[in-house]
Design an enzyme around this catalytic site. Structure first.
Site, short mmCIF file in Angstrom:
data_model
loop_
_atom_site.label_atom_id
_atom_site.label_comp_id
_atom_site.label_asym_id
_atom_site.label_seq_id
_atom_site.Cartn_x
_atom_site.Cartn_y
_atom_site.Cartn_z
N TYR A 169 0.80 -1.25 -0.13
CA TYR A 169 0.15 0.05 0.11
C TYR A 169 1.01 1.18 0.12
CZ TYR A 169 -3.58 3.41 1.47
OH TYR A 169 -4.34 4.43 1.29
N LYS A 173 1.08 4.21 -2.95
CA LYS A 173 0.76 5.48 -2.70
C LYS A 173 1.95 6.42 -2.65
CE LYS A 173 -3.65 5.00 -1.94
NZ LYS A 173 -4.76 5.58 -2.92
#
Length: 268
Positions: A169, A173
């Site tokens: 993640y 990002k």
């Protein structure tokens, strides 16, 4: 008459409405709030979800409040479905002024044992899909007399920092911020602005479920946030609305953090 069919006819007749926004992952949560907020700003909205029936609540709210919207189904982890989505979009709307890349997935997994397929799934949806949608959006914003547009990538506080068990993640990002800068630099001469809006922990059903499942502790998150609470979805939507407005015409390549001071906190 079927209300969903009726709206298709309304959209085709509504050629004088000035702006159109496509918002991915807009069936619930932050994405739904963004779609509703942009509708109130006068945008016609393309609501995107994995299944068309999931778009009905957001589309119904927009239509019930005097706006124009149409729902589309697409699995954004598949590039061919993104291309097909934009073909179907072209049949309903004659222009594109704003793309909001909100769809994504969270991920909590030990890096020592995370399967590569899990890593690939997160990176595909959170980073590759925004790139492909941006590629599809660019010609629709610039060709045929188009005056440009704006692409908003929804990042995270973890676009700037990190925490354990979130390698996929956090990487996705961080990459999204790099993509924002790269496309903003390359496409500025074309009149296309690219901006990231990065929320902190926000009051959504997904966050609530993650808290209940033990992914993180709500009290710890609140105590870690200088403003002492989670964000509201409308606060994130307001930031996106600003970026998509005429008040932000010189804003590109940058990231707006809507995090209650999270990324500025030194931990002392």
């Amino acid at each position: 008459m079927d209300p969903w069919k009726e709206e298709v006819e309304m959209i085709s007749e509504d050629a004088d409405t000035p702006r159109v926004a496509l918002v991915t992952g807009s069936s619930t949560g932050i994405g739904a709030a963004i779609a509703k907020r942009l509708s109130r700003e006068g945008f016609r909205i393309a609501v995107i979800a994995r299944a068309e029936e999931h778009t009905h609540a957001t589309v119904g709210w927009i239509r019930g409040n005097g706006g124009t919207a149409h729902g589309f189904a697409a699995d954004l982890s598949r590039p061919e479905e993104i291309e097909d989505l934009f073909t179907r979009f072209d049949a309903r709307f004659e222009r594109l002024d704003a793309l909001v890349n909100n769809a994504g997935m969270a991920s909590i997994a030990d890096s020592t044992s995370m399967p590569l397929r899990h890593w690939n799934r997160v990176l595909t949806l959170n980073l590759t899909a925004p790139f492909v949608t941006a590629q599809c959006a660019h010609p629709r914003m610039t060709q045929g007399g188009g005056g440009g547009g704006v692409i908003v990538n929804i990042g995270s506080v973890y676009s700037r920092m990190s925490v354990g068990r979130r390698a996929a993640y956090v990487s996705s990002k961080h990459g999204l911020i790099g993509l924002t800068k790269a496309l903003a630099t390359e496409w500025a001469p074309d009149g296309v602005r690219v901006v990231a809006v990065a929320p902190g922990y926000t009051e959504t059903d997904h966050v609530r479920v993650a808290m209940e499942d033990g992914g993180f502790d709500s009290a710890a998150v609140v105590s870690r946030t200088p403003m002492g609470r989670l964000a509201h979805v409308d606060e994130v939507a307001d930031a996106v609305s600003f970026v998509c407005s005429e008040r932000a015409t010189f804003v590109t390549g940058s990231t707006i953090y809507v995090d209650g001071g999270w990324t500025g906190y030194g931990g002392v």
